[in-house]
Write an enzyme that holds these catalytic residues in place. Structure first.
Site, mmCIF file in Angstrom:
data_model
loop_
_atom_site.group_PDB
_atom_site.id
_atom_site.type_symbol
_atom_site.label_atom_id
_atom_site.label_comp_id
_atom_site.label_asym_id
_atom_site.label_seq_id
_atom_site.Cartn_x
_atom_site.Cartn_y
_atom_site.Cartn_z
ATOM 1 N N ASP A 163 76.723 -74.817 50.204
ATOM 2 C CA ASP A 163 76.040 -74.362 49.079
ATOM 3 C C ASP A 163 76.658 -74.855 47.885
ATOM 4 O O ASP A 163 75.855 -75.616 47.061
ATOM 5 C CB ASP A 163 75.685 -73.026 49.021
ATOM 6 C CG ASP A 163 75.020 -72.732 47.632
ATOM 7 O OD1 ASP A 163 73.912 -73.395 47.662
ATOM 8 O OD2 ASP A 163 75.379 -72.179 46.915
ATOM 9 N N LYS A 189 75.279 -67.109 50.354
ATOM 10 C CA LYS A 189 76.470 -66.553 49.573
ATOM 11 C C LYS A 189 76.272 -65.209 49.821
ATOM 12 O O LYS A 189 77.460 -64.461 50.045
ATOM 13 C CB LYS A 189 76.314 -66.954 48.177
ATOM 14 C CG LYS A 189 76.551 -68.578 47.947
ATOM 15 C CD LYS A 189 76.658 -68.958 46.629
ATOM 16 C CE LYS A 189 75.066 -69.033 46.116
ATOM 17 N NZ LYS A 189 74.880 -69.909 44.919
HETATM 18 N N1 URA Z 1 71.030 -69.698 42.347
HETATM 19 C C1 URA Z 1 71.579 -69.985 43.459
HETATM 20 O O1 URA Z 1 72.798 -69.573 43.721
HETATM 21 N N2 URA Z 1 71.275 -71.096 44.110
HETATM 22 C C2 URA Z 1 70.065 -71.742 43.780
HETATM 23 O O2 URA Z 1 69.262 -72.395 44.401
HETATM 24 C C3 URA Z 1 69.211 -71.055 42.624
HETATM 25 C C4 URA Z 1 69.714 -69.954 42.007
#
Ligand code: URA
Length: 426
Positions: A163, A189
Site C-alpha cells: 500500500d 493497514k
Molecule cells: N487513505 C488511505 O490510507 N488510502 C487511500 O487510498 C485514501 C485515504
C-alpha cells in the site's frame, strides 16, 4: 504462478474480472519491483474506470495485507479496538478519542499517518507538542498498549508495504479516487494493525474525499464487508464534512482544542462526535455498559492523555508554538453564518503552512485557521469571523484567496443537519 503484467492490465482495461492468482501475483510482483510503476499506474487507472467486484476487492486487500506483517496483539490484556477517519478539515477527534476509550477499559492501537493536501494528519498535530515522537519500536508499542491502553504512533515499514508504494503512485497518477483502491488501502493497514474491532468515520461533504452520500455509503459498505471478511468487527458512521469540525484547523491549534475537550470543555460538535465514536468502539468490544461521557467529565481521559504524551517523550504541560502573524477576517454584513465551506478552510490552513504538498515537505506547527463564528451563529458587520495564523505574512494572500466565497451570512439561521448521517453495520 506468474503472469505477463500487460495481460492483467488488458483484462481490466476491457472490463474483465481478474482471477485470484492474477491479483496475488500483480500485488506481490509490484511490491518486489518486478511490475513497473508505469504498469501499475495503467492497472490502477483501469480499476478506477472499470471498478472491481467484491471478490476482487477482497483478494486485492488480502494480497496487500500479505505483503507485510499482520500484528499479533493477543498479549495485550484488554480488548483491542481502533478507529479510522477518512479525513477532513479540523478533524482532531483521534486526539481526545484514543485516551478516552483507553480510560474506559479498551486498548487502542492507533497507527497513524501524516497529512497530505487539505486534510491534516494526526502525527503532524501531535508533533507540535515539544518532545513528542511518532516512531516507537515494536516492543515500546506493545508495552505502552498493555500499560496505558493508548498509543498513537507512525506505522512501521512492515505494515502493508504494497500500500505504501501503491498509494504514493496513485497520488501522482490521478487514481486516488477509486473506491476499490481506497477501501483496500485503508482496510489492509487497519486489518494488519491487529485490533479485534474497528469503527470507521467516513466523512461526507466538500472537505472530504467523498463529496456525495452515495459514494460515501458505497465506500463504507465495502470497508465494513472487508473488515468482517477478515474477522474484524467493523462498523461505519457517515458524518458531515461540509463545514470544518470544531473551531480550529491547524496542528498546534487542534491540539489545544483537543485538550479543551479532555478538560470537559471544547466545541459541542467535537465533544459529541468523540463521545459517539467512543460508544461505538466500546460496544464493539463488549463494553457498552461503560459511559465515555463520564470518563471525559471526571478527568480520567485527561489523565490517560497526559501519560500517553509523556510516554512518547512529550511534555503535556509545555506551551505549544504560537504563530507570529495573525490576520483577522471580518463579517461583511449583519446576520447568521449560513455556510462555512470545509474544503476552502482546509486549503487556507494548508496555504498558511499547516499542510504539505509533497510527502517530504515540512509543516508549520503554529499555522492554521481559527473559526470564531460557525454556521448557525449570529454576527455583526465588522466583527471578527476567522483568524488566519501563520509564520510568514506572505502566505496570507493565498489563504484569503482560498476563502473567497467560502462564507455566507444570511438573515435566518440555516437548517441544522445531524452530524451523523448514517450508520452501517454488517
Ligand atoms: N487513505 C488511505 O490510507 N488510502 C487511500 O487510498 C485514501 C485515504
Amino acid at each position: 504462478m506468474s503472469f505477463a503484467a500487460v495481460d492483467v492490465i488488458r483484462a481490466k482495461r476491457d472490463g474483465g474480472e481478474l482471477s485470484d492468482p492474477q491479483i496475488d501475483w500483480v500485488v506481490d510482483a509490484y511490491t518486489r519491483g518486478e511490475v513497473a510503476d508505469e504498469q501499475m499506474s495503467a492497472l490502477a487507472m483501469a480499476i478506477l474506470l472499470n471498478g472491481m467486484t467484491s471478490r476482487e476487492i477482497a483478494t486485492w486487500t488480502a494480497a496487500m495485507i500479505a505483503s507485510g506483517e499482520r500484528m499479533d496483539l493477543s498479549s495485550v490484556p484488554r480488548p483491542t479496538v481502533d478507529k479510522h477517519s477518512t479525513g477532513g478539515v479540523g478533524d482532531k477527534i483521534t486526539l481526545p478519542l484514543v485516551p478516552l476509550v483507553a480510560a474506559c477499559g479498551a486498548a487502542v492501537p492507533q497507527l497513524s499517518g501524516r497529512g497530505l493536501g487539505h486534510t491534516g494528519g494526526t502525527l503532524d498535530k501531535l508533533e507540535s507538542i515539544p518532545g513528542w515522537r511518532a516512531r516507537l519500536s515494536g516492543a515500546e508499542y506493545r508495552a505502552q498498549l498493555a500499560d496505558l491502553g493508548a498509543v498513537i504512533c507512525a506505522a512501521g515499514d512492515t505494515l502493508a508495504p504494497a500500500d505504501r508504494k501503491l498509494y504514493a503512485l496513485r497520488d501522482v497518477t490521478g487514481t486516488v479516487e477509486a473506491i476499490p483502491l481506497i477501501a483496500s488501502s485503508i482496510m489492509s493497514k487497519k486489518i494488519a494493525e491487529g485490533a479485534s474491532a474497528l469503527v470507521l468515520d467516513v466523512k461526507v461533504g466538500s472537505g472530504a474525499f467523498m463529496k456525495s452520500l452515495p459514494d460515501a455509503r458505497s465506500l463504507a459498505e465495502t470497508m465494513v464487508r472487508l473488515g468482517h471478511d477478515h474477522g474484524v468487527r467493523t462498523v461505519a458512521l457517515l458524518t458531515d464534512m461540509s463545514t470544518p469540525l470544531g473551531r480550529t484547523a491547524g496542528n498546534a491549534l487542534e491540539v489545544t482544542e483537543s485538550v479543551e475537550v479532555l478538560a470537559g470543555g471544547g466545541p459541542a460538535d467535537v465533544v459529541a462526535l468523540t463521545v459517539e465514536l467512543a460508544r461505538e468502539m466500546l460496544a464493539a468490544v463488549g463494553l457498552s455498559d461503560v459511559d465515555p461521557a463520564l470518563a471525559l467529565a471526571d478527568g480520567r481521559a485527561m489523565d490517560v492523555w497526559r501519560r500517553m504524551i509523556a510516554a512518547q517523550g512529550g511534555d503535556p504541560s509545555a506551551p505549544l508554538p504560537v504563530a507570529p502573524e495573525v490576520e483577522v477576517v471580518r463579517a461583511e454584513a449583519d446576520g447568521v453564518v449560513s455556510r462555512l465551506d470545509a474544503y476552502a478552510v482546509g486549503v487556507a490552513a494548508w496555504r498558511l503552512g499547516a499542510g504539505r504538498a509533497r510527502k517530504e515537505d515540512p509543516v508549520s506547527a503554529s499555522a492554521g485557521v481559527v473559526m470564531l463564528r460557525k454556521p448557525g451563529e449570529a454576527v455583526r458587520a465588522g466583527e471578527p469571523v476567522l483568524e488566519l495564523h501563520t509564520e510568514s505574512a506572505d502566505r496570507i494572500a493565498g489563504a484569503l484567496e482560498a476563502l473567497a466565497g467560502a462564507l455566507d451570512i444570511a438573515s435566518e439561521a440555516p437548517a441544522v443537519l445531524p452530524l451523523t448521517m448514517e450508520r452501517i453495520d454488517a
